[in-house]
Write a protein that holds these residues in place. Structure first.
Motif, PDB file in Angstrom:
ATOM      1  N   HIS B  98       0.827  -1.214   0.000  1.00 43.21           N
ATOM      2  CA  HIS B  98       0.000   0.000   0.000  1.00 43.21           C
ATOM      3  C   HIS B  98       0.859   1.262   0.000  1.00 43.21           C
ATOM      4  O   HIS B  98       0.360   2.345   0.290  1.00 43.21           O
ATOM      5  N   ASP B  99       2.150   1.119  -0.294  1.00 44.12           N
ATOM      6  CA  ASP B  99       3.086   2.249  -0.330  1.00 44.12           C
ATOM      7  C   ASP B  99       3.061   3.044   0.981  1.00 44.12           C
ATOM      8  O   ASP B  99       3.046   4.271   0.979  1.00 44.12           O
ATOM      9  N   ILE B 100       3.022   2.328   2.073  1.00 46.81           N
ATOM     10  CA  ILE B 100       3.029   2.964   3.390  1.00 46.81           C
ATOM     11  C   ILE B 100       4.330   2.615   4.098  1.00 46.81           C
ATOM     12  O   ILE B 100       4.774   1.465   4.049  1.00 46.81           O
ATOM     13  N   GLN B 101       4.954   3.601   4.696  1.00 50.12           N
ATOM     14  CA  GLN B 101       6.260   3.405   5.318  1.00 50.12           C
ATOM     15  C   GLN B 101       6.141   2.718   6.677  1.00 50.12           C
ATOM     16  O   GLN B 101       5.343   3.144   7.519  1.00 50.12           O
ATOM     17  N   LEU B 102       6.947   1.690   6.885  1.00 53.14           N
ATOM     18  CA  LEU B 102       7.022   1.036   8.188  1.00 53.14           C
ATOM     19  C   LEU B 102       8.058   1.769   9.043  1.00 53.14           C
ATOM     20  O   LEU B 102       9.216   1.886   8.655  1.00 53.14           O
ATOM     21  N   VAL B 103       7.617   2.263  10.171  1.00 52.85           N
ATOM     22  CA  VAL B 103       8.478   3.019  11.077  1.00 52.85           C
ATOM     23  C   VAL B 103       8.619   2.202  12.357  1.00 52.85           C
ATOM     24  O   VAL B 103       7.667   2.077  13.123  1.00 52.85           O
ATOM     25  N   LEU B 104       9.796   1.609  12.546  1.00 56.06           N
ATOM     26  CA  LEU B 104      10.002   0.773  13.730  1.00 56.06           C
ATOM     27  C   LEU B 104      10.594   1.637  14.836  1.00 56.06           C
ATOM     28  O   LEU B 104      11.652   2.232  14.665  1.00 56.06           O
ATOM     29  N   LEU B 105       9.877   1.730  15.952  1.00 50.60           N
ATOM     30  CA  LEU B 105      10.354   2.555  17.055  1.00 50.60           C
ATOM     31  C   LEU B 105      11.105   1.670  18.041  1.00 50.60           C
ATOM     32  O   LEU B 105      10.516   0.816  18.698  1.00 50.60           O
ATOM     33  N   LEU B 106      12.412   1.856  18.122  1.00 56.03           N
ATOM     34  CA  LEU B 106      13.230   1.026  18.999  1.00 56.03           C
ATOM     35  C   LEU B 106      13.421   1.705  20.348  1.00 56.03           C
ATOM     36  O   LEU B 106      13.485   2.924  20.450  1.00 56.03           O
ATOM     37  N   THR B 107      13.491   0.881  21.375  1.00 54.68           N
ATOM     38  CA  THR B 107      13.721   1.388  22.725  1.00 54.68           C
ATOM     39  C   THR B 107      14.809   0.551  23.366  1.00 54.68           C
ATOM     40  O   THR B 107      15.014  -0.599  23.007  1.00 54.68           O
ATOM     41  N   GLU B 108      15.497   1.117  24.300  1.00 51.53           N
ATOM     42  CA  GLU B 108      16.483   0.353  25.056  1.00 51.53           C
ATOM     43  C   GLU B 108      15.790  -0.418  26.168  1.00 51.53           C
ATOM     44  O   GLU B 108      16.225  -1.472  26.577  1.00 51.53           O
ATOM     45  N   GLY B 109      14.700   0.148  26.661  1.00 53.03           N
ATOM     46  CA  GLY B 109      14.002  -0.512  27.759  1.00 53.03           C
ATOM     47  C   GLY B 109      12.724   0.221  28.078  1.00 53.03           C
ATOM     48  O   GLY B 109      12.316   1.153  27.377  1.00 53.03           O
ATOM     49  N   ARG B 110      12.089  -0.210  29.138  1.00 52.96           N
ATOM     50  CA  ARG B 110      10.778   0.287  29.487  1.00 52.96           C
ATOM     51  C   ARG B 110      10.775   1.775  29.829  1.00 52.96           C
ATOM     52  O   ARG B 110       9.778   2.468  29.650  1.00 52.96           O
ATOM     53  N   ASP B 111      11.920   2.270  30.311  1.00 54.31           N
ATOM     54  CA  ASP B 111      12.007   3.687  30.661  1.00 54.31           C
ATOM     55  C   ASP B 111      11.762   4.584  29.452  1.00 54.31           C
ATOM     56  O   ASP B 111      11.456   5.764  29.594  1.00 54.31           O
ATOM     57  N   ASP B 112      11.942   4.011  28.258  1.00 52.43           N
ATOM     58  CA  ASP B 112      11.837   4.830  27.048  1.00 52.43           C
ATOM     59  C   ASP B 112      10.416   4.903  26.511  1.00 52.43           C
ATOM     60  O   ASP B 112      10.172   5.554  25.500  1.00 52.43           O
ATOM     61  N   HIS B 113       9.464   4.233  27.162  1.00 44.31           N
ATOM     62  CA  HIS B 113       8.138   4.142  26.574  1.00 44.31           C
ATOM     63  C   HIS B 113       7.402   5.481  26.537  1.00 44.31           C
ATOM     64  O   HIS B 113       6.600   5.722  25.652  1.00 44.31           O
ATOM     65  N   GLU B 114       7.694   6.365  27.507  1.00 41.52           N
ATOM     66  CA  GLU B 114       7.067   7.688  27.464  1.00 41.52           C
ATOM     67  C   GLU B 114       7.479   8.430  26.194  1.00 41.52           C
ATOM     68  O   GLU B 114       6.684   9.121  25.563  1.00 41.52           O
ATOM     69  N   ARG B 115       8.760   8.278  25.838  1.00 42.47           N
ATOM     70  CA  ARG B 115       9.252   8.961  24.639  1.00 42.47           C
ATOM     71  C   ARG B 115       8.605   8.378  23.387  1.00 42.47           C
ATOM     72  O   ARG B 115       8.250   9.104  22.462  1.00 42.47           O
ATOM     73  N   VAL B 116       8.428   7.053  23.372  1.00 48.20           N
ATOM     74  CA  VAL B 116       7.721   6.424  22.256  1.00 48.20           C
ATOM     75  C   VAL B 116       6.315   7.008  22.150  1.00 48.20           C
ATOM     76  O   VAL B 116       5.839   7.328  21.063  1.00 48.20           O
ATOM     77  N   GLY B 117       5.673   7.184  23.297  1.00 50.14           N
ATOM     78  CA  GLY B 117       4.334   7.767  23.319  1.00 50.14           C
ATOM     79  C   GLY B 117       4.319   9.167  22.721  1.00 50.14           C
ATOM     80  O   GLY B 117       3.416   9.520  21.965  1.00 50.14           O
ATOM     81  N   ARG B 118       5.325   9.966  23.048  1.00 50.91           N
ATOM     82  CA  ARG B 118       5.395  11.316  22.475  1.00 50.91           C
ATOM     83  C   ARG B 118       5.522  11.261  20.965  1.00 50.91           C
ATOM     84  O   ARG B 118       4.874  12.023  20.257  1.00 50.91           O
ATOM     85  N   TYR B 119       6.351  10.320  20.473  1.00 47.23           N
ATOM     86  CA  TYR B 119       6.511  10.233  19.013  1.00 47.23           C
ATOM     87  C   TYR B 119       5.186   9.823  18.367  1.00 47.23           C
ATOM     88  O   TYR B 119       4.780  10.383  17.351  1.00 47.23           O
ATOM     89  N   LEU B 120       4.499   8.866  18.985  1.00 46.98           N
ATOM     90  CA  LEU B 120       3.229   8.398  18.426  1.00 46.98           C
ATOM     91  C   LEU B 120       2.194   9.513  18.417  1.00 46.98           C
ATOM     92  O   LEU B 120       1.388   9.629  17.503  1.00 46.98           O
ATOM     93  N   ALA B 121       2.234  10.345  19.457  1.00 51.09           N
ATOM     94  CA  ALA B 121       1.243  11.424  19.560  1.00 51.09           C
ATOM     95  C   ALA B 121       1.635  12.633  18.720  1.00 51.09           C
ATOM     96  O   ALA B 121       0.845  13.547  18.540  1.00 51.09           O
ATOM     97  N   GLY B 122       2.856  12.624  18.211  1.00 52.75           N
ATOM     98  CA  GLY B 122       3.409  13.833  17.595  1.00 52.75           C
ATOM     99  C   GLY B 122       3.027  14.072  16.156  1.00 52.75           C
ATOM    100  O   GLY B 122       3.556  14.979  15.524  1.00 52.75           O
ATOM    101  N   GLY B 123       2.117  13.266  15.611  1.00 55.35           N
ATOM    102  CA  GLY B 123       1.710  13.523  14.236  1.00 55.35           C
ATOM    103  C   GLY B 123       2.707  13.018  13.216  1.00 55.35           C
ATOM    104  O   GLY B 123       2.941  13.661  12.197  1.00 55.35           O
ATOM    105  N   HIS B 124       3.332  11.889  13.477  1.00 54.20           N
ATOM    106  CA  HIS B 124       4.310  11.358  12.529  1.00 54.20           C
ATOM    107  C   HIS B 124       3.829  10.088  11.830  1.00 54.20           C
ATOM    108  O   HIS B 124       4.425   9.654  10.867  1.00 54.20           O
TER     109      HIS B 124
END
Lengths: 346, 346
Positions: B98-124
């Motif tokens: 479907h010509d849609i880009q796969l964006v894999l969000l990598l984290t080092e650990g659970r502490d990084d999940h808030e940052r993942v949340g910000r990226y998801l909420a950030g309109g990307h």
């Protein structure tokens, strides 16, 4: 799907009992807000789980706190080769230490690179780390058009960018020197018919390792060189070809540990003892491979994780420079030393 | 770093000899532009290498043509377990089609999940595929606040969302039924002391497989259950524990192929013949594991790649629904059947 309304700036302002403008200033890190008000805003942000709309902010500040990693290989290859995992680990550690999100852009193949370019240009990341480039790859041009700060993993090989000059910062290891040392080690063991299985020759790392092999030998017998592609299957194919063509060979320098693992399998299959009949040296020193082969592999060590860490660090410092309107102070190309690790195969 | 100015909309308009508004309409796919003008614009876009500013567009259209994949594991685990590579391959194929880009969000650990949340909420990105959730994971809450269409890989286990109800669409395999079949197969071979090495019990897949094991047995001996974590090392640990506690065991059902591979190593080390002394069944049927073990592994097959493809498909169709202002028609939970694959270990 889960589509719950997001708390708004207005809701935060109402909860904190301050104006919308005050919330906006606190959220955007403006220091000119009285601490007592700023504290109220932060508490309301926490209580409501408010997340600022970074897409809107990014148009003003151009900061996304995210860095893209682009690997110019199909994802099946990315997951099969521990090289990428190691480099990603280094990158991930460095970015995480700065609370920056690693965004890995996966592609099925080269046809998808235009779409990757659109994502890079689309205002979703602050910079890009790009590796495993191939010489005829459209990616560098696409990335240049995206106008994004970029650091390359491995010396870029395209002709239009001067090696190491401004505009093409990269991190690499001393591929040529490492290859030279590998071949000299084999010569030191008294081997005289030393073959080479190359990497994918559309990548500079493979070309540089081949050059190092040639450097070390006074006379190069073309019949002792076979083309591989950095994979175990490529190593098997090339080893069969070499044994058919030059059955008297007494050593092999393989362009990667995975290549060497394939070569070792074929040597065993053909009844050649390693290292007695044929000595083998690899390149990379990926422990998951080099310590598991039978026999364990003598190889050229490069610090793959450190290379990833350095790439990320260069990008972050460059990004800082760009913000202050200055040029990055980092040298354009950083080349790490390699070292020979002796195990049983040579 | 490479910071070359990007061609602007104005430059495209000037090159094409049309108004800025016309360029904008063509770029945004408005069909109401005369073909002769549209063709001029497309040519100018190609010649200049113009890339529309999607960050700006996204505020209006909310379309980024990108989908995030979030794996709630540190990246070292993601790259060590072929399960994730297989699931990503399925996802990648569907998105690429479907010509849609796969964006894999990598984290080092659970502490990084808030940052993942910000990226998801950030309109990307337009949506998220989330897998390997743990019961106490803050991610689901973070993702819910981000207000993004989401499909989960594996049945979500948190209590506040009703299983399979609206808001938690997921794809899973029949973990419980598959486990039941595995244990019944061992019983059919005449085994009476059947042990179980569980997966990580903070994941529903592990809990469901344990339930299936219990279903099949009339009497459950707690001493025959040891906790693993889906990794080979966890399988080794648990197998040692079981042999010490219940030396008379004659079969093991392991919660994953990787777990079984660790258990097989310990059985060999302790001189137990497989399947003669101890029969072993795994779960997953990952060929890279199950066909390589010594002996090859009898296991419960789930189609991991297909699960990835389905997750992506559900998200894309749901996304279409959201655009038209309708609810997704997809059932909330899709559970795929499993099947027993017989090799030599049982």
């Amino acid at each position: 799907m889960t589509e719950e309304p997001r708390p708004t700036l207005e809701a935060v302002a109402a909860r904190a009992g301050v104006s919308r403008a005050t919330v906006s200033r606190v959220v955007n890190g403006d220091p000119g807000v009285r601490e007592v008000l700023a504290e109220k805003v932060r508490r309301a942000v926490d209580e409501l789980g408010y997340v600022p709309n970074r897409a809107a902010r990014s148009l003003v500040t151009r900061r996304h706190d995210a860095v893209a990693v682009v690997i110019a290989e199909p994802e099946t290859r990315v997951f099969a080769d521990p090289f990428f995992a190691l480099q990603l680990r280094g990158i991930s550690k460095e970015l995480t230490a700065h609370d920056i999100q690693l965004v890995l852009l996966l592609t099925e193949g080269r046809d998808d690179h235009e779409r990757v370019g659109r994502y890079l240009a689309g205002g979703h990341v602050d910079g890009a780390l790009v590796f495993s480039l191939h010489l005829d790859d459209p990616l560098p041009g696409i990335i240049r058009r995206a106008g994004l700060p970029t650091v390359f993993g491995g010396r870029p090989g395209w002709p239009q960018i001067e090696e190491g000059g401004p505009g093409a910062p990269y991190v690499d290891c001393d591929n040529r020197g490492g290859a030279r040392e590998a071949v000299r080690h084999l010569m030191g063991l008294g081997r005289s018919r030393i073959a080479h299985i190359t990497g994918a020759l559309d990548q500079t790392s493979a070309v540089d390792r081949l050059d190092g092999y040639r450097d070390a030998l006074a006379d190069v017998d073309q019949g002792l060189i076979a083309e591989g592609d950095f994979t175990p299957a490529g190593g098997e194919r090339a080893m069969r070809e070499l044994l058919d063509r030059a059955p008297d060979l007494d050593a092999v320098f393989a362009a990667s540990d995975l290549t060497a693992s394939g070569a070792l399998r074929v040597l065993r299959e053909r009844g050649r003892r390693v290292p007695d009949d044929v000595a083998v040296v690899g390149f990379d020193d990926m422990l998951a491979v080099a310590e598991q082969t039978e026999p364990p592999l003598t190889t050229v060590r490069q610090d793959i994780e450190e290379m990833g860490r350095l790439m990320a660090g260069m990008l972050l410092r460059g990004r800082g420079g760009a913000e202050r309107g200055t040029e990055p102070v980092e040298p354009a190309g950083v080349v790490l030393p390699t070292s020979l690790v002796r195990r049983d195969s040579a």
